[in-house]
Enzyme design. Sequence first.
Site, mmCIF file in Angstrom:
data_model
loop_
_atom_site.group_PDB
_atom_site.id
_atom_site.type_symbol
_atom_site.label_atom_id
_atom_site.label_comp_id
_atom_site.label_asym_id
_atom_site.label_seq_id
_atom_site.Cartn_x
_atom_site.Cartn_y
_atom_site.Cartn_z
ATOM 1 N N CYS A 130 63.741 -17.724 127.389
ATOM 2 C CA CYS A 130 64.371 -16.296 127.712
ATOM 3 C C CYS A 130 65.121 -16.911 128.991
ATOM 4 C CB CYS A 130 63.283 -15.378 127.968
ATOM 5 S SG CYS A 130 64.059 -14.049 128.718
ATOM 6 N N LYS A 182 51.564 18.111 165.026
ATOM 7 C CA LYS A 182 51.967 19.117 164.337
ATOM 8 C C LYS A 182 51.328 18.935 163.160
ATOM 9 C CE LYS A 182 55.480 22.290 162.420
ATOM 10 N NZ LYS A 182 54.876 22.592 161.237
ATOM 11 N N TYR A 187 45.104 25.169 168.815
ATOM 12 C CA TYR A 187 46.016 24.647 169.737
ATOM 13 C C TYR A 187 46.583 25.590 170.682
ATOM 14 C CZ TYR A 187 48.094 25.762 165.146
ATOM 15 O OH TYR A 187 48.820 26.357 164.216
ATOM 16 N N CYS A 197 66.367 -11.527 125.864
ATOM 17 C CA CYS A 197 66.391 -12.329 124.872
ATOM 18 C C CYS A 197 66.097 -11.677 123.308
ATOM 19 C CB CYS A 197 65.574 -13.473 124.945
ATOM 20 S SG CYS A 197 63.998 -13.459 125.024
ATOM 21 N N LYS A 217 60.505 17.537 163.980
ATOM 22 C CA LYS A 217 60.118 17.018 162.480
ATOM 23 C C LYS A 217 60.095 15.634 162.278
ATOM 24 C CE LYS A 217 59.506 20.033 159.479
ATOM 25 N NZ LYS A 217 58.808 20.975 158.663
ATOM 26 N N ASP A 263 49.558 19.304 159.472
ATOM 27 C CA ASP A 263 50.220 20.103 158.277
ATOM 28 C C ASP A 263 49.005 20.581 157.438
ATOM 29 O OD1 ASP A 263 52.175 20.630 156.494
ATOM 30 O OD2 ASP A 263 52.184 18.757 155.806
ATOM 31 N N CYS A 283 57.593 -10.685 127.629
ATOM 32 C CA CYS A 283 58.728 -11.010 126.808
ATOM 33 C C CYS A 283 57.820 -12.293 126.366
ATOM 34 C CB CYS A 283 59.812 -11.766 127.661
ATOM 35 S SG CYS A 283 60.729 -12.924 126.412
ATOM 36 N N CYS A 313 62.263 -7.792 124.141
ATOM 37 C CA CYS A 313 62.715 -8.315 125.692
ATOM 38 C C CYS A 313 64.221 -7.967 125.598
ATOM 39 C CB CYS A 313 62.566 -9.798 125.771
ATOM 40 S SG CYS A 313 63.357 -10.199 127.150
ATOM 41 N N GLU A 344 52.268 17.747 171.128
ATOM 42 C CA GLU A 344 51.116 17.564 170.396
ATOM 43 C C GLU A 344 51.379 17.384 168.792
ATOM 44 O OE1 GLU A 344 49.409 21.664 170.729
ATOM 45 O OE2 GLU A 344 49.939 21.615 173.016
HETATM 46 S S1 IVH Z 1 51.862 26.240 168.244
HETATM 47 C C1 IVH Z 1 54.189 30.023 168.916
HETATM 48 N N1 IVH Z 1 50.765 23.735 168.040
HETATM 49 O O1 IVH Z 1 53.449 24.863 163.031
HETATM 50 C C2 IVH Z 1 53.677 28.658 168.384
HETATM 51 N N2 IVH Z 1 51.425 25.163 165.927
HETATM 52 O O2 IVH Z 1 55.897 26.193 162.289
HETATM 53 C C3 IVH Z 1 52.638 28.745 167.700
HETATM 54 N N3 IVH Z 1 51.230 24.055 164.026
HETATM 55 O O3 IVH Z 1 52.415 28.263 162.485
HETATM 56 C C4 IVH Z 1 52.133 27.518 167.207
HETATM 57 N N4 IVH Z 1 50.430 22.119 164.795
HETATM 58 O O4 IVH Z 1 50.799 26.693 161.638
HETATM 59 C C5 IVH Z 1 51.370 24.839 167.177
HETATM 60 N N5 IVH Z 1 50.061 21.696 167.688
HETATM 61 C C6 IVH Z 1 50.421 22.911 167.240
HETATM 62 C C7 IVH Z 1 50.708 23.028 165.733
HETATM 63 C C8 IVH Z 1 51.232 24.000 165.315
HETATM 64 C C9 IVH Z 1 50.600 22.738 163.509
HETATM 65 C C10 IVH Z 1 51.882 24.904 162.785
HETATM 66 C C11 IVH Z 1 51.292 26.230 163.099
HETATM 67 C C12 IVH Z 1 52.284 27.071 163.189
HETATM 68 C C13 IVH Z 1 53.821 26.194 162.511
HETATM 69 C C14 IVH Z 1 54.929 26.540 163.306
#
Ligand code: IVH
Length: 691
Positions: free
Chosen positions: A451, A131, A243, A430, A333, A133, A445, A427, A129
């Site tokens: 130049c 992640k 999620y 030159c 990451k 931010d 310049c 410049c 999935e």
């Molecule tokens: S599952 C026990 N799924 O990442 C795991 N977390 O460092 C529960 N996050 O605190 C989290 N996308 O804020 C999960 N698809 C995703 C996520 C996700 C972002 C964040 C979440 C969590 C942090 C973990």
Amino acid sequence: MPTSDPFPASRAIPEGGLARMRELEALIRRYDELYYQQATQEIPDADYDLLMRELEGLERLHPTLVSPDSPTKRVGGGVASEFAAVTHRRPMMSLANAMDEAEFRAFDERIRRFLEERAPAEGFVYSCEPKFDGLAMSLTYEAGELVLAATRGDGTTGENVTENIFTIKDIPRSLTGQRDDLPRVFEVRGEVYIRKDEFKALNDARVARGEPAFVNPRNTAAGSLRQLDPAMTAARPLRFFAYALGDVDGGNPPRTQHEVLAWLAELGLPVMQDEVHTLTGTDAVCARYRELITCRHELPMEIDGMVVKVDSLALQAELGQVSKSPRWAVAMKFPPEERSTRLRDIELRVGRTGAITPSAILEPVYVGGATVSRATLHNEDEIRRKDLRIGDLVIVRRAGDVIPEIVRSIPEHRTGAERDFVFPTECPVCGSPAERSGGEAVSRCSNPVDCPAQLREALIHWAGRNTMDIDGLGEKNIDTFLKFGLIRSVAELYNLTAPQLADLDRFGEKSAQNLILAIDASRTRSLDRFLFGLGIRHVGQSLSEILAKRFGTLDAVRAATLDELLATDEVGPKVAESILAYFSNDRVHSLLAELDSHGVRPTPVELAARPEGGPDLTGQTWVFTGTLETMTRDDAEAIVKRHGGKASGSVSKKTTVVVAGPGAGSKEAKARELGVDVIDEPTFRQRLGLE
Ligand code: IVH
């Protein structure tokens, strides 16, 4: 403010583990405090991760020295006092990180060893999935109604932000379904975030009102949820993706993570199902990871990695957890796109058009998948806007294939030894005065012909494949000729002799002769190549071709009036001005005379015939106003110009015809007042023979 440099250049673990451990703890606490309590950020995430890893490494080496309250043991950052504390029904965990594919494979190996013969031989099925931010959130529904929303806090206790969460339209107040079928208690975990486009619009509006721009979507989301007045939260474009499950009492419990997501969606919660892939084995997971890295920028929100979860909830239960994170999931990451490093120096380069561009010399840093030691700074204003001083710790960004840039300095880390950079008024090559003309951001310049920096670039351009195409005259040879003073202008190329070249290291008799022949052959290149080769500002390859076809000879181009230029395809006021200014420059006159005396005389180009059958609009001025339905205004104007006419944006006594479409206003009225011919689009098409 830290007293010593937190980022020693080598980033190696120094001697004296204890002191470094305490220093790291203090730094991490300070960044946690900024991040969690004040929703701001001083250093990039990747730097924070490195500090944390360094501390974890030292703690493994010296287990007896670990502080009881080390930040490596905590989840997140505690609870701010303004909101009521909430104890989560199930703790909110965090995830272990894998920095690359190898670390993910090691994770897979570890859980395989842990499960022994219960590990599937064909490989684990993983839910992969994005992640997100943003900011982790726990929502509790009772009998289908949203009753509580809490931040993660320290993982056990969070802040009650229910009132604020009620303002997020993505989050349903009631779950979908028959009340009797819904779970009695239903805890959902997900992420509050801000889309990139909505973040930009929010910032544009703030800047327009004279308010400072927000730094990034995540901090803004976090700050928005911490508003004590829900009306403030409501004014921010917050969104949510679910999620995971927390505590659930009732309902038909799913058996896998992909069923969890399907159930969440069924109950009316937003889930990003399109980007979730259920895959078997590490190779498939790594392939998806690479794919997500390449398409991350196309997603509407920022993501900073891929979360990989063992799909089977039964296996998840067997794997359990280690201190603050589950053993069954890992966050892969992405390579960091932002890192901090030292700004060692600022260098100036003078380009072909005389533009003086500063570039940052950096302590090399690995960012965006490459080692970066230089970044463009564009111009003087940018150095000021970003408040850069030589010696500063700065944040460098390299996203995708975009060239590296400095985001900002980190003034908190100044020691007082940093130096201001003074942009020169001359410049740097030159010594001629540098000028910033009419609202331009770059200084240039003022000596375009002599130049040495401009001359070098001009020669490289002149000899290029699309200009005079002088085979064998590359950068190295040009540098050699300049170094030995063999040429001081483009024209002097045509003075060179074979014996002169044969004396130089790089040449033999044959190669010297060949180069002279190649230079010779360039004397009669076509006019379009010659014009492009001159390097007139705003006159690129395709415009050079247009000019050549319109005017035919160099003399005709030089004699062109403003009106004639404006009546040429693709030529607007800025370009016309630039062409006129170029040909009225004294140094250019001598250059052209010198070229001519060396027999450099471009071959004329056959004049472009007017389109067949159409009318001759020479001397006429046409204005387009209102909406055109069959073409863009640019196209319509180009058609008029092709027939010898001129297009203008304003109506006057001199206007010949106004073409008015729907929505035309004051221009049409003025034309009628002045008795100018006003026609509609179909009539225009007829007159120009387009029907
Ligand atoms: S599952 C026990 N799924 O990442 C795991 N977390 O460092 C529960 N996050 O605190 C989290 N996308 O804020 C999960 N698809 C995703 C996520 C996700 C972002 C964040 C979440 C969590 C942090 C973990």
